[in-house]
Write a protein that holds these residues in place. Structure first.
Motif, PDB file in Angstrom:
ATOM      1  N   GLU A 205       0.554  -1.366   0.234  1.00  0.00           N
ATOM      2  CA  GLU A 205       0.283  -0.169   0.141  1.00  0.00           C
ATOM      3  C   GLU A 205       0.932   1.365  -0.744  1.00  0.00           C
ATOM      4  N   GLN A 206       2.028   1.295   0.899  1.00  0.00           N
ATOM      5  CA  GLN A 206       2.627   2.123   0.682  1.00  0.00           C
ATOM      6  C   GLN A 206       3.143   2.883  -0.395  1.00  0.00           C
ATOM      7  N   ILE A 207       3.946   1.350  -1.440  1.00  0.00           N
ATOM      8  CA  ILE A 207       4.213   1.528  -2.808  1.00  0.00           C
ATOM      9  C   ILE A 207       3.607   2.068  -3.645  1.00  0.00           C
ATOM     10  N   ALA A 208       2.223   1.765  -3.404  1.00  0.00           N
ATOM     11  CA  ALA A 208       0.873   2.004  -4.138  1.00  0.00           C
ATOM     12  C   ALA A 208       0.734   4.035  -4.414  1.00  0.00           C
ATOM     13  N   MET A 209       0.870   3.902  -2.540  1.00  0.00           N
ATOM     14  CA  MET A 209       0.644   5.557  -2.467  1.00  0.00           C
ATOM     15  C   MET A 209       1.430   6.147  -3.328  1.00  0.00           C
ATOM     16  N   LEU A 210       2.440   6.208  -2.929  1.00  0.00           N
ATOM     17  CA  LEU A 210       3.108   7.004  -3.734  1.00  0.00           C
ATOM     18  C   LEU A 210       4.250   6.929  -5.196  1.00  0.00           C
ATOM     19  N   LEU A 211       3.927   5.822  -6.143  1.00  0.00           N
ATOM     20  CA  LEU A 211       3.782   6.072  -7.150  1.00  0.00           C
ATOM     21  C   LEU A 211       2.965   5.883  -7.689  1.00  0.00           C
ATOM     22  N   GLN A 212       1.353   6.555  -7.503  1.00  0.00           N
ATOM     23  CA  GLN A 212       0.474   7.141  -7.431  1.00  0.00           C
ATOM     24  C   GLN A 212       0.277   8.960  -7.237  1.00  0.00           C
ATOM     25  N   ALA A 213       1.278   9.139  -5.921  1.00  0.00           N
ATOM     26  CA  ALA A 213       1.678  10.426  -6.228  1.00  0.00           C
ATOM     27  C   ALA A 213       2.609  11.092  -7.114  1.00  0.00           C
ATOM     28  N   ALA A 214       3.333  10.083  -7.393  1.00  0.00           N
ATOM     29  CA  ALA A 214       4.100  10.849  -8.329  1.00  0.00           C
ATOM     30  C   ALA A 214       3.852  10.765  -9.972  1.00  0.00           C
ATOM     31  N   LEU A 215       3.146   9.469 -10.095  1.00  0.00           N
ATOM     32  CA  LEU A 215       2.581  10.005 -11.288  1.00  0.00           C
ATOM     33  C   LEU A 215       0.940  11.455 -11.448  1.00  0.00           C
TER      34      LEU A 215
END
Ligand SMILES: Nc1ncnc2c1ncn2[C@@H]1O[C@H](COP(=O)(O)OP(=O)(O)OP(=O)(O)O)[C@@H](O)[C@H]1O
Ligand SMILES: O=P(O)(O)OC[C@H]1O[C@H](OP(=O)(O)OP(=O)(O)O)[C@H](O)[C@@H]1O
Ligand SMILES: [Mg+2]
Length: 291
Positions: A205-215
């Motif tokens: 979930e941490q990875i998903a949140m930060l990948l989305q945040a960067a996109l």
């Protein structure tokens, strides 16, 4: 975390875009050299390069806990995995790619029905068979190892089912698209058992949140400007209303600092309007993450 998260990074078309996205999200993945197990600067994650085509099979079986791959290959294998999040980027753009049916540009075939009895070359064999079966059109689907567009030109196939992002390859072979069968983008997927493990799930979930945040951040910028009090209503009026702008008064003056986040694509039209309305000292700042 005593158990490391086994994370699959797609080798091939999505590799560079994925490694770059992780860098913008806060993780450095080093894929130099010949090893298929790249280093990552997070000792709770173990990376493995894996072909996008087989990522979902390995995630379903649990060889990999979570991974990134295209929606197309998950659909091809009908993999039973947990889709954590949709990440809308492709090889060269931040848009989805499309799987299309294409034929020679001068062909008389213009509809799917015109393909009855014809030979179709594709890498996406099972999905293509299911697609035509569901429409009751009999076609002979042949597996292609790649360079699929060439097969129409050389007469090896009547049509192809192929992925396109910029249409450069379609154009280079004088083909025409007669139907779109699927849009595809990258997805972060997880093994169902790993998803039930609280420690692994938190990391995913941490990875998903930060990948989305960067996109999301890639499409936005921050604009800051100084505005005299008399012009403030005019300037605020023309700012796109994504969020209310922050307005702060400048020390011992009747000027204000106005700050807002806007879509990158509107900036070139917005800046001249802001200047005309009385804004000065406009600066634009790139954003790394928007959460
Ligand atoms: N422009 C693109 N061309 C091809 N695949 C793309 C593109 N953009 C995104 N993808 C995605 O990349 C994945 C395929 O990547 P992969 O590199 O494994 O195959 P490939 O491009 O055919 O590799 P190669 O041709 O180098 O063997 C699919 O999920 C596909 O949807
Ligand atoms: O619409 P475009 O931007 O031109 O991109 C699509 C092309 O890119 C991919 O080819 P790839 O490099 O994977 O070669 P391959 O056909 O040998 O697999 C895909 O198979 C198309 O041929
Ligand atoms: Mg390819």
């Amino acid at each position: 975390m005593d158990k490391k998260l086994k994370l699959g990074i797609p080798k091939g078309s999505l590799q560079n875009a994925t490694v770059n996205l992780f860098r913008r999200s806060g993780w450095k993945i080093n894929v130099e050299g010949r090893s298929y197990f790249p280093d990552i600067d997070d000792d709770t994650i173990e990376c493995a390069l894996c072909r996008a085509q087989e990522m979902s099979i390995n995630v379903e079986s649990g060889v990999i806990d979570a991974g990134l791959t295209g929606l197309d290959w998950i659909a091809e294998h009908e993999s039973d995995v947990h889709v954590v999040t949709d990440l809308v980027y492709s090889k060269v753009s931040a848009r989805p790619a499309r799987w299309v049916v294409a034929v020679a540009g001068d062909s008389e075939m213009n509809t799917l029905e015109d393909l009855e009895g014809k030979t179709i070359s594709t890498e996406l064999v099972k999905f293509t068979k299911r697609f035509f079966e569901s429409r009751h059109i009999n076609v002979n689907v042949k597996f292609s190892w790649g360079a699929t567009e060439a097969k129409i030109v050389s007469g090896l196939a009547d049509a192809i089912v192929e992925i396109t992002e910029t249409e450069s390859t379609i154009r280079a072979h004088n083909l025409k698209v007669i139907h779109e069968i699927m849009q595809t983008n990258t997805q972060l997927i997880a093994n169902k058992t790993a998803w039930q493990d609280p420690v692994k799930r938190e990391k995913i979930e941490q990875i998903a949140m930060l990948l989305q945040a960067a996109l999301v951040a890639e499409k936005l910028v921050m604009l800051k400007m100084n505005v005299p009090e008399s012009k403030l209503p005019d300037v605020v009026d023309i700012l796109p209303s994504l969020n209310a702008p922050t307005v702060a008064s400048l020390y011992q003056s009747d000027w204000f600092s106005v700050e807002t986040v806007v879509e990158n694509s509107v900036v070139r039209d917005l800046v001249p309007q802001l200047l005309k309305a009385g804004a000065e000292g406009i600066i634009e700042c790139a954003l790394n993450k928007v959460i």
